[in-house]
Design a protein around this motif. Structure first.
Motif, PDB file in Angstrom:
ATOM      1  N   LEU A   1      32.108  12.002 -39.969  1.00  0.00           N
ATOM      2  CA  LEU A   1      30.394  12.015 -38.677  1.00  0.00           C
ATOM      3  C   LEU A   1      30.402  10.076 -38.900  1.00  0.00           C
ATOM      4  O   LEU A   1      29.910  10.253 -37.828  1.00  0.00           O
ATOM      5  CB  LEU A   1      29.812  12.835 -39.671  1.00  0.00           C
ATOM      6  CG  LEU A   1      28.817  12.533 -39.275  1.00  0.00           C
ATOM      7  CD1 LEU A   1      28.616  13.403 -37.479  1.00  0.00           C
ATOM      8  CD2 LEU A   1      27.261  13.522 -39.596  1.00  0.00           C
ATOM      9  N   ALA A   2      30.827   9.739 -40.045  1.00  0.00           N
ATOM     10  CA  ALA A   2      30.783   8.222 -39.766  1.00  0.00           C
ATOM     11  C   ALA A   2      31.213   7.764 -39.100  1.00  0.00           C
ATOM     12  O   ALA A   2      30.615   6.924 -37.999  1.00  0.00           O
ATOM     13  CB  ALA A   2      30.829   7.673 -41.697  1.00  0.00           C
ATOM     14  N   ASP A   3      32.789   7.788 -39.118  1.00  0.00           N
ATOM     15  CA  ASP A   3      33.774   7.517 -37.833  1.00  0.00           C
ATOM     16  C   ASP A   3      32.838   7.406 -36.346  1.00  0.00           C
ATOM     17  O   ASP A   3      32.364   6.478 -35.502  1.00  0.00           O
ATOM     18  CB  ASP A   3      35.208   8.553 -38.497  1.00  0.00           C
ATOM     19  CG  ASP A   3      35.603   7.436 -38.766  1.00  0.00           C
ATOM     20  OD1 ASP A   3      35.083   6.120 -39.721  1.00  0.00           O
ATOM     21  OD2 ASP A   3      36.975   8.093 -39.399  1.00  0.00           O
ATOM     22  N   ILE A   4      32.416   9.056 -36.170  1.00  0.00           N
ATOM     23  CA  ILE A   4      32.175   9.064 -35.041  1.00  0.00           C
ATOM     24  C   ILE A   4      30.662   8.581 -35.059  1.00  0.00           C
ATOM     25  O   ILE A   4      30.264   7.661 -33.886  1.00  0.00           O
ATOM     26  CB  ILE A   4      31.540  10.802 -35.166  1.00  0.00           C
ATOM     27  CG1 ILE A   4      32.615  11.656 -35.056  1.00  0.00           C
ATOM     28  CG2 ILE A   4      29.990  11.374 -34.032  1.00  0.00           C
ATOM     29  CD1 ILE A   4      32.483  13.037 -35.449  1.00  0.00           C
ATOM     30  N   GLN A   5      29.699   8.677 -36.194  1.00  0.00           N
ATOM     31  CA  GLN A   5      28.043   7.514 -35.125  1.00  0.00           C
ATOM     32  C   GLN A   5      28.224   6.360 -35.993  1.00  0.00           C
ATOM     33  O   GLN A   5      27.664   5.589 -35.400  1.00  0.00           O
ATOM     34  CB  GLN A   5      27.308   8.035 -36.523  1.00  0.00           C
ATOM     35  CG  GLN A   5      27.316   9.836 -36.931  1.00  0.00           C
ATOM     36  CD  GLN A   5      25.843  10.349 -37.264  1.00  0.00           C
ATOM     37  OE1 GLN A   5      25.461  11.279 -37.062  1.00  0.00           O
ATOM     38  NE2 GLN A   5      25.415   9.062 -38.767  1.00  0.00           N
ATOM     39  N   SER A   6      29.486   5.681 -35.854  1.00  0.00           N
ATOM     40  CA  SER A   6      29.677   4.547 -36.129  1.00  0.00           C
ATOM     41  C   SER A   6      30.025   3.898 -34.537  1.00  0.00           C
ATOM     42  O   SER A   6      30.252   2.050 -34.211  1.00  0.00           O
ATOM     43  CB  SER A   6      31.155   3.284 -36.684  1.00  0.00           C
ATOM     44  OG  SER A   6      32.029   3.949 -36.587  1.00  0.00           O
ATOM     45  N   ASP A   7      29.772   4.520 -33.554  1.00  0.00           N
ATOM     46  CA  ASP A   7      30.094   4.461 -32.391  1.00  0.00           C
ATOM     47  C   ASP A   7      29.361   3.859 -31.544  1.00  0.00           C
ATOM     48  O   ASP A   7      28.411   5.295 -31.077  1.00  0.00           O
ATOM     49  CB  ASP A   7      31.583   5.477 -31.316  1.00  0.00           C
ATOM     50  CG  ASP A   7      31.699   5.181 -30.278  1.00  0.00           C
ATOM     51  OD1 ASP A   7      31.658   4.178 -29.226  1.00  0.00           O
ATOM     52  OD2 ASP A   7      32.993   5.934 -30.185  1.00  0.00           O
ATOM     53  N   PRO A   8      29.074   2.786 -31.200  1.00  0.00           N
ATOM     54  CA  PRO A   8      28.035   2.509 -29.897  1.00  0.00           C
ATOM     55  C   PRO A   8      27.599   3.910 -28.871  1.00  0.00           C
ATOM     56  O   PRO A   8      27.013   4.175 -28.650  1.00  0.00           O
ATOM     57  CB  PRO A   8      27.935   1.084 -29.561  1.00  0.00           C
ATOM     58  CG  PRO A   8      29.131   0.490 -30.650  1.00  0.00           C
ATOM     59  CD  PRO A   8      30.631   1.914 -31.210  1.00  0.00           C
ATOM     60  N   ALA A   9      29.145   3.864 -28.328  1.00  0.00           N
ATOM     61  CA  ALA A   9      28.829   4.309 -27.122  1.00  0.00           C
ATOM     62  C   ALA A   9      27.984   6.161 -27.612  1.00  0.00           C
ATOM     63  O   ALA A   9      27.398   6.693 -26.761  1.00  0.00           O
ATOM     64  CB  ALA A   9      30.015   5.080 -26.773  1.00  0.00           C
ATOM     65  N   VAL A  10      28.956   6.415 -28.402  1.00  0.00           N
ATOM     66  CA  VAL A  10      28.284   7.746 -29.430  1.00  0.00           C
ATOM     67  C   VAL A  10      26.831   7.688 -29.177  1.00  0.00           C
ATOM     68  O   VAL A  10      25.681   8.638 -28.844  1.00  0.00           O
ATOM     69  CB  VAL A  10      29.107   8.321 -30.495  1.00  0.00           C
ATOM     70  CG1 VAL A  10      28.166   9.147 -30.878  1.00  0.00           C
ATOM     71  CG2 VAL A  10      30.110   8.917 -30.263  1.00  0.00           C
TER      72      VAL A  10
END
Length: 174
Positions: free
Chosen positions: A23-32
């Protein structure tokens, strides 16, 4: 433990030991994250706080944000679920549905599938009379999701270029 299965997804409670890093990988994406909260990507610590807050909501409210797992691979695709928004004022205190998926999962119908299951859970299982969603006025992808859910846009624009959508139990069952 609350779990919902759809044809392609498992919506389940959070397991921080297994779910924090993906989830941290997902939430570290500025587009997400660009349309979530203040729009800033989350750090590992920020993601841990999100998971902790979501689990507390489950304990306090009897609903919350699910971890969304792909049935075929077991991969964490993101987070979809229920929350009580504080802003904009039109929705404060209502129950809202939200979603955030990793960019590699966009455009495959996962957000709609998970949000539909969450909406059904809210209205039929938890007895919530009305569910809202807040989207940016120019967020075409999220607008598609709310329309697939059968939500209607409330008149006017909320502060900050946001639009509020809602559905109640009678509309859902129609």
């Amino acid at each position: 433990m609350t779990e919902i299965r759809t044809p392609r997804l498992l919506l389940r409670r959070w397991n921080p030991d297994d779910d924090l890093a993906p989830l941290a990988d997902i939430q570290s994406d500025p587009a997400v994250m660009r349309r979530i909260g203040d729009g800033a990507p989350r750090s590992l610590d920020g993601t841990a706080e999100d998971i902790e807050r979501w689990e507390e909501e489950w304990d306090d409210e009897g609903f919350g944000v699910f971890a969304v797992e792909l049935l075929g691979s077991g991969e964490l695709a993101g987070a979809v679920g229920l929350y009580v928004p504080e802003t904009p004022p039109q929705v404060a205190g209502h129950v809202g549905v939200q979603w955030r998926l990793g960019r590699q999962f966009w455009g495959q119908g996962y957000a709609s599938e998970a949000a539909q299951a969450t909406l059904e859970f809210a209205l039929q299982d938890r007895g919530i009379d009305r569910v809202v969603a807040v989207t940016a006025v120019d967020d075409a992808s999220s607008l598609k999701v709310v329309h697939k859910l059968g939500m209607t846009s409330l008149p006017g624009e909320a502060e900050g270029g946001l639009r509020v959508h809602a559905i109640d139990l009678t509309e859902f069952e129609a």
